[in-house]
Scaffold this active site. Sequence first.
Site, short mmCIF file in Angstrom:
data_model
loop_
_atom_site.label_atom_id
_atom_site.label_comp_id
_atom_site.label_asym_id
_atom_site.label_seq_id
_atom_site.Cartn_x
_atom_site.Cartn_y
_atom_site.Cartn_z
N SER A 185 4.21 1.35 -2.62
CA SER A 185 5.02 2.35 -1.91
C SER A 185 6.20 1.73 -1.18
O SER A 185 7.16 2.43 -0.88
CB SER A 185 4.16 3.11 -0.92
OG SER A 185 3.53 2.23 -0.02
N ASP B 123 5.17 7.06 8.95
CA ASP B 123 4.01 7.94 8.80
C ASP B 123 2.68 7.24 9.07
O ASP B 123 1.63 7.74 8.72
CB ASP B 123 4.00 8.51 7.38
CG ASP B 123 3.97 7.40 6.33
OD1 ASP B 123 3.94 6.21 6.71
OD2 ASP B 123 4.00 7.71 5.13
N HIS C 131 4.06 3.50 6.39
CA HIS C 131 5.38 3.06 5.90
C HIS C 131 6.40 3.05 7.03
O HIS C 131 6.21 3.70 8.05
CB HIS C 131 5.83 4.00 4.78
CG HIS C 131 4.78 4.19 3.72
ND1 HIS C 131 3.95 5.28 3.68
CD2 HIS C 131 4.39 3.38 2.71
CE1 HIS C 131 3.12 5.15 2.67
NE2 HIS C 131 3.35 4.00 2.07
#
Length: 381
Positions: free
Chosen positions: A38, A343, A346
């Site tokens: 990610s 979040d 991240h």
Amino acid sequence: MAAESFSLHLPALVSMCILALASSTDFNFPAVFNFGDSNSDTGGLIAGLGIRLDLPNGQTYFKAPSGRFCDGRLIIDFLMDAMDMPFLNPYLDSIGAPIFRKGCNFAAAGSTVLPATVNAVSPFSFRIQVDQFLHFKARVLQLLAKGKKFDKYIPQEDFFTKGLYMFDIGQNDVAGAFYSKSFDQVVASIPAILVEFETGLKSLYDQGARNVWIHNTGPFGCLPQNLARFGTDPSKLDEMGCLSNHNQAAKLYNLQLHALAIKLRGQYPDANITYVDIFSVKSNLIANYSRYGFEQPLMACCGYGGPPLNYDGRISCGQTKIIDGTSVTVKACDDSTEYVIWDGIHYTEAANEFVSSQILTGRFSDPPFADKMASLMKNKF
Ligand SMILES: *[C@@H]1O[C@H](CO)[C@@H](O)[C@H](O)[C@H]1NC(C)=O
Ligand SMILES: *[C@@H]1O[C@H](CO)[C@@H](O)[C@H](O)[C@H]1NC(C)=O
């Protein structure tokens, strides 16, 4: 973002470096092929699994969810921009005739280096990403043989040797191991992860990859996701308020990753292998956040639960769910530029911009490119 804080996040010196970089021959790559999780996923997992990622993800820059687990741009987006290249399209996104002329992104959120387990977030582990690349390249060569019809959409044949191959993967392997293993077992599992990584790199080298750029793993012991699960005992925290064992494992992974980069450099003298120390940049940001214009180093901007972490593993950014009998929608903080963490897992766009500007100084890479930068700047200004 206020004008003053913008100049803090991207000092004038760095802007000059970016200008210099864009015209530097060493950064003149015709294409970029990226592999990872990610940290550099520009929409792969979302497209591949057909799942949703809602606003406020994407709100800051794209003004809509962009498949990135962030309010805006990722490090890779800033790096592409610095190289004067368009953002990378995900390999897995087939909608709207995606343009892959200047590269392709194989990264998918949640991916591991080791083969995915049955319950993994992403089935697209490193080996699969490499296989996807091999498929991609074979298809491109087939299409190129048919004439110029597809030139706008696909790389030229020599882009595969002249292009830059970027890697940012391993965080999910090591951080994930803490859920089922002791610290010693986590550390003992690192060499097997790197054997798998090396195997993938070698396949790419055999297929012509010569310019390699490896990001090491960040201080994931500072992420609210891990702090919420493992940080209840204050004796487990370091001076930054992060999990000592987690960050220690990240450091040990990075030491071995760096050693691998050096070993491969010896084995493949015709390849350029650059190792980038993301861990130091992110640690510096978290430890010295106020100097860089941030106010919250560890609390999530988009989360549920309030201070100190504003993170609840039962619900993620943008989701609506019944939690303890009440309907909850997870919204973002008022000003994400004050937060390092987006979040809970991240970083915010503002943090990613800071990290990218630090990478572009060249001081955090091996080999460093600071001297080259300095001479470029002398010629230019
Ligand atoms: C790779 O390294 C070699 C030798 O250091 C150098 O001559 C060449 O310009 C580099 N290539 C790129 C694309 O950076
Ligand atoms: C924070 O800044 C100080 C002073 O520049 C520096 O010595 C220290 O290494 C930084 N912390 C981290 C974790 O980088």
